[in-house]
Scaffold this motif. Structure first.
Motif, PDB file in Angstrom:
ATOM      1  N   LEU A   1      49.903-101.525  -2.250  1.00 42.33           N
ATOM      2  CA  LEU A   1      49.814-102.496  -3.334  1.00 42.33           C
ATOM      3  C   LEU A   1      51.112-102.467  -4.117  1.00 42.33           C
ATOM      4  N   ASP A   2      51.753-103.615  -4.242  1.00 44.46           N
ATOM      5  CA  ASP A   2      52.992-103.724  -5.024  1.00 44.46           C
ATOM      6  C   ASP A   2      52.624-103.923  -6.486  1.00 44.46           C
ATOM      7  N   LEU A   3      53.073-103.014  -7.326  1.00 49.78           N
ATOM      8  CA  LEU A   3      52.663-102.950  -8.731  1.00 49.78           C
ATOM      9  C   LEU A   3      53.798-103.374  -9.658  1.00 49.78           C
ATOM     10  N   VAL A   4      53.456-104.129 -10.698  1.00 50.12           N
ATOM     11  CA  VAL A   4      54.360-104.373 -11.808  1.00 50.12           C
ATOM     12  C   VAL A   4      53.719-103.758 -13.046  1.00 50.12           C
ATOM     13  N   ALA A   5      54.349-102.733 -13.609  1.00 44.63           N
ATOM     14  CA  ALA A   5      53.816-102.039 -14.782  1.00 44.63           C
ATOM     15  C   ALA A   5      54.718-102.298 -15.986  1.00 44.63           C
ATOM     16  N   SER A   6      54.151-102.184 -17.178  1.00 41.86           N
ATOM     17  CA  SER A   6      54.900-102.441 -18.404  1.00 41.86           C
ATOM     18  C   SER A   6      54.477-101.452 -19.484  1.00 41.86           C
ATOM     19  N   ASN A   7      55.463-101.029 -20.290  1.00 37.83           N
ATOM     20  CA  ASN A   7      55.153-100.201 -21.456  1.00 37.83           C
ATOM     21  C   ASN A   7      55.199-101.034 -22.743  1.00 37.83           C
ATOM     22  N   GLY A   8      55.202-102.354 -22.577  1.00 39.50           N
ATOM     23  CA  GLY A   8      55.282-103.254 -23.716  1.00 39.50           C
ATOM     24  C   GLY A   8      56.681-103.762 -23.975  1.00 39.50           C
ATOM     25  N   THR A   9      57.691-103.094 -23.385  1.00 41.21           N
ATOM     26  CA  THR A   9      59.086-103.484 -23.585  1.00 41.21           C
ATOM     27  C   THR A   9      59.763-103.817 -22.259  1.00 41.21           C
ATOM     28  N   THR A  10      59.644-102.938 -21.290  1.00 46.15           N
ATOM     29  CA  THR A  10      60.279-103.132 -19.991  1.00 46.15           C
ATOM     30  C   THR A  10      59.228-103.106 -18.877  1.00 46.15           C
ATOM     31  N   GLU A  11      59.547-103.801 -17.797  1.00 38.31           N
ATOM     32  CA  GLU A  11      58.677-103.826 -16.635  1.00 38.31           C
ATOM     33  C   GLU A  11      59.366-103.122 -15.467  1.00 38.31           C
ATOM     34  N   THR A  12      58.603-102.373 -14.703  1.00 37.72           N
ATOM     35  CA  THR A  12      59.141-101.688 -13.539  1.00 37.72           C
ATOM     36  C   THR A  12      58.250-101.966 -12.337  1.00 37.72           C
ATOM     37  N   GLY A  13      58.862-101.976 -11.162  1.00 38.24           N
ATOM     38  CA  GLY A  13      58.106-102.176  -9.931  1.00 38.24           C
ATOM     39  C   GLY A  13      57.820-100.853  -9.253  1.00 38.24           C
ATOM     40  N   ARG A  14      56.603-100.664  -8.812  1.00 34.29           N
ATOM     41  CA  ARG A  14      56.198 -99.449  -8.124  1.00 34.29           C
ATOM     42  C   ARG A  14      55.228 -99.827  -7.006  1.00 34.29           C
ATOM     43  N   HIS A  15      54.722 -98.817  -6.321  1.00 35.59           N
ATOM     44  CA  HIS A  15      53.783 -99.053  -5.230  1.00 35.59           C
ATOM     45  C   HIS A  15      52.614 -98.084  -5.315  1.00 35.59           C
ATOM     46  N   PHE A  16      51.430 -98.585  -5.000  1.00 33.93           N
ATOM     47  CA  PHE A  16      50.293 -97.732  -4.705  1.00 33.93           C
ATOM     48  C   PHE A  16      50.120 -97.690  -3.193  1.00 33.93           C
ATOM     49  N   ASN A  17      49.879 -96.511  -2.644  1.00 30.11           N
ATOM     50  CA  ASN A  17      49.478 -96.371  -1.245  1.00 30.11           C
ATOM     51  C   ASN A  17      48.028 -95.940  -1.210  1.00 30.11           C
ATOM     52  N   LEU A  18      47.179 -96.716  -0.564  1.00 28.16           N
ATOM     53  CA  LEU A  18      45.749 -96.454  -0.505  1.00 28.16           C
ATOM     54  C   LEU A  18      45.353 -96.055   0.921  1.00 28.16           C
ATOM     55  N   ASP A  19      44.600 -94.957   1.044  1.00 28.80           N
ATOM     56  CA  ASP A  19      44.095 -94.500   2.335  1.00 28.80           C
ATOM     57  C   ASP A  19      42.606 -94.797   2.439  1.00 28.80           C
ATOM     58  N   GLY A  20      42.164 -95.257   3.623  1.00 31.46           N
ATOM     59  CA  GLY A  20      40.747 -95.552   3.780  1.00 31.46           C
ATOM     60  C   GLY A  20      40.346 -95.739   5.227  1.00 31.46           C
ATOM     61  N   TRP A  21      39.187 -96.326   5.419  1.00 30.55           N
ATOM     62  CA  TRP A  21      38.651 -96.565   6.760  1.00 30.55           C
ATOM     63  C   TRP A  21      38.260 -98.029   6.905  1.00 30.55           C
ATOM     64  N   ARG A  22      38.175 -98.473   8.139  1.00 27.89           N
ATOM     65  CA  ARG A  22      37.834 -99.869   8.431  1.00 27.89           C
ATOM     66  C   ARG A  22      36.798 -99.921   9.553  1.00 27.89           C
ATOM     67  N   GLU A  53      53.723 -94.398  -5.916  1.00 28.21           N
ATOM     68  CA  GLU A  53      55.103 -94.153  -5.519  1.00 28.21           C
ATOM     69  C   GLU A  53      56.036 -94.693  -6.602  1.00 28.21           C
ATOM     70  N   TYR A  54      56.915 -93.847  -7.106  1.00 25.18           N
ATOM     71  CA  TYR A  54      57.882 -94.263  -8.125  1.00 25.18           C
ATOM     72  C   TYR A  54      59.114 -94.884  -7.471  1.00 25.18           C
ATOM     73  N   ALA A  69      59.612 -90.684  -5.332  1.00 26.86           N
ATOM     74  CA  ALA A  69      58.655 -89.611  -5.602  1.00 26.86           C
ATOM     75  C   ALA A  69      57.225 -90.143  -5.592  1.00 26.86           C
ATOM     76  N   ASN A  70      56.276 -89.263  -5.319  1.00 25.99           N
ATOM     77  CA  ASN A  70      54.867 -89.637  -5.265  1.00 25.99           C
ATOM     78  C   ASN A  70      54.040 -88.778  -6.215  1.00 25.99           C
ATOM     79  N   THR A  71      52.952 -89.341  -6.696  1.00 26.56           N
ATOM     80  CA  THR A  71      51.964 -88.543  -7.411  1.00 26.56           C
ATOM     81  C   THR A  71      51.054 -87.877  -6.386  1.00 26.56           C
ATOM     82  N   ASN A  72      50.212 -86.955  -6.839  1.00 30.66           N
ATOM     83  CA  ASN A  72      49.169 -86.422  -5.981  1.00 30.66           C
ATOM     84  C   ASN A  72      48.129 -87.505  -5.720  1.00 30.66           C
ATOM     85  N   ASN A  73      47.375 -87.355  -4.642  1.00 28.94           N
ATOM     86  CA  ASN A  73      46.293 -88.289  -4.366  1.00 28.94           C
ATOM     87  C   ASN A  73      45.235 -88.230  -5.454  1.00 28.94           C
ATOM     88  N   PHE A  74      44.687 -89.392  -5.807  1.00 24.63           N
ATOM     89  CA  PHE A  74      43.570 -89.458  -6.734  1.00 24.63           C
ATOM     90  C   PHE A  74      42.528 -90.406  -6.172  1.00 24.63           C
TER      91      PHE A  74
END
Length: 221
Positions: free
Chosen positions: A143-164, A194-195, A199-204
Motif C-alpha cells: 500500500l502506497d501511503l501519504v502521511a502528514s504531520n499537519g505541515t509536511t507530507e511524506t510518502g511511505r509504504h505498508f507491506n501486508l502479508d496474508g493468504w488467498r 517501510e520508511y 528501514a522497516n518497522t516490526n510486523n504488527f
C-alpha cells in the motif's frame, strides 16, 4: 456478499457457454498440462476486516481495477489437474481521505500498489476442455501511503502479508490458448511500515480483506 454473488453468477454463465458437444469428446491429459503464461484484468475491492471493538468502519472500501500477469505449471491426470502458479498485479484502488487521519482503511491516505502471489491449484475437468478449479496460497500487498504531520507530507509504504483462496473456470481454446474467469478472497493479517530510507518497522497485526473478480487469457507452451 454482493461481490461473491456476482462472481458466482458470472462463473455459472461462463459454464453455460461451453459447447454441449465437448462433454462427449474423449479427455486428454495434454489439454491442461505444461507451463503457461497469461494476463488478467478485473474488479478489486479492499476493505477493513470485521475486528471486534475497532473504530474503523468495515463498510468502507477502496474499489478499482486489478491488472497484471501470471505464470504457472500444471499436470493433468485423467480428469484431475494439479499445478503451481505465481502472479504479479497492480491496482487502481485507493482512499483519498485526509492523510493525517486513519481514514476508511485504517492506514491514512493510501493507494493499492503491487501485489505478489504464489500458490497451488487443483481442478476437475467438467468437460474435456473445461476446468473447474480451486486455488490457495500466500499474498503480499504493498500500500502506497501519504502521511502528514499537519505541515509536511511524506510518502511511505505498508507491506501486508496474508493468504488467498479462490475458485475459477478455465476454458481451453484450440491446442494452446485458454480463457478463464475467477473469484478470489484475500486476508492480510500482518503489516510493516517501510520508511523512505528503506528501514522497516516490526510486523504488527492488521485485518484487511480483499475481494477480486477477474478474467484472464493466456497461452500454454
Amino acid at each position: 456478499m454482493r461481490t461473491l454473488l456476482f462472481a458466482t453468477a458470472v462463473l455459472a454463465s461462463f459454464g453455460v457457454a461451453v459447447p454441449a458437444f465437448a462433454q462427449d469428446a474423449p479427455p486428454s491429459d495434454a489439454t491442461f498440462t505444461g507451463p503457461r503464461a497469461g494476463v488478467i484484468l478485473g474488479y478489486d475491492r479492499l476493505q477493513p476486516g470485521q475486528v471486534p471493538n475497532s473504530d474503523i468502519n468495515d463498510s468502507n472500501s477502496a474499489d478499482g481495477l486489478t491488472y497484471g500477469g501470471d505464470v504457472g505449471y500444471d499436470i493433468g491426470s485423467g480428469r484431475w489437474v494439479f499445478g503451481v502458479e505465481g502472479e504479479v498485479t497492480g491496482s487502481t484502488s485507493k482512499v483519498t481521505n485526509n492523510p493525517s487521519a486513519a481514514g476508511a482503511l485504517g492506514y491514512g491516505r493510501v493507494k493499492a500498489g503491487r501485489d505478489l502471489y504464489g500458490g497451488i491449484r487443483a481442478g476437475y475437468r467438467v468437460a474435456p476442455s473445461t476446468l473447474l478449479y480451486a486455488k490457495g496460497g500466500y499474498t503480499n500487498q504493498r500500500l502506497d501511503l501519504v502521511a502528514s504531520n499537519g505541515t509536511t507530507e511524506t510518502g511511505r509504504h505498508f507491506n501486508l502479508d496474508g493468504w488467498r483462496a479462490g475458485v475459477g473456470l478455465e476454458q481451453a481454446i484450440g491446442n494452446h490458448a485458454y480463457a478463464k474467469i475467477e473469484y478470489r478472497y484475500s486476508n492480510y493479517g500482518n503489516a510493516r511500515l517501510e520508511y523512505p530510507n528503506g528501514a522497516n518497522t516490526n510486523n504488527f497485526s492488521v485485518d484487511t480483506d480483499r475481494h477480486q473478480a477477474v478474467v484472464g487469457v493466456g497461452f500454454r507452451f
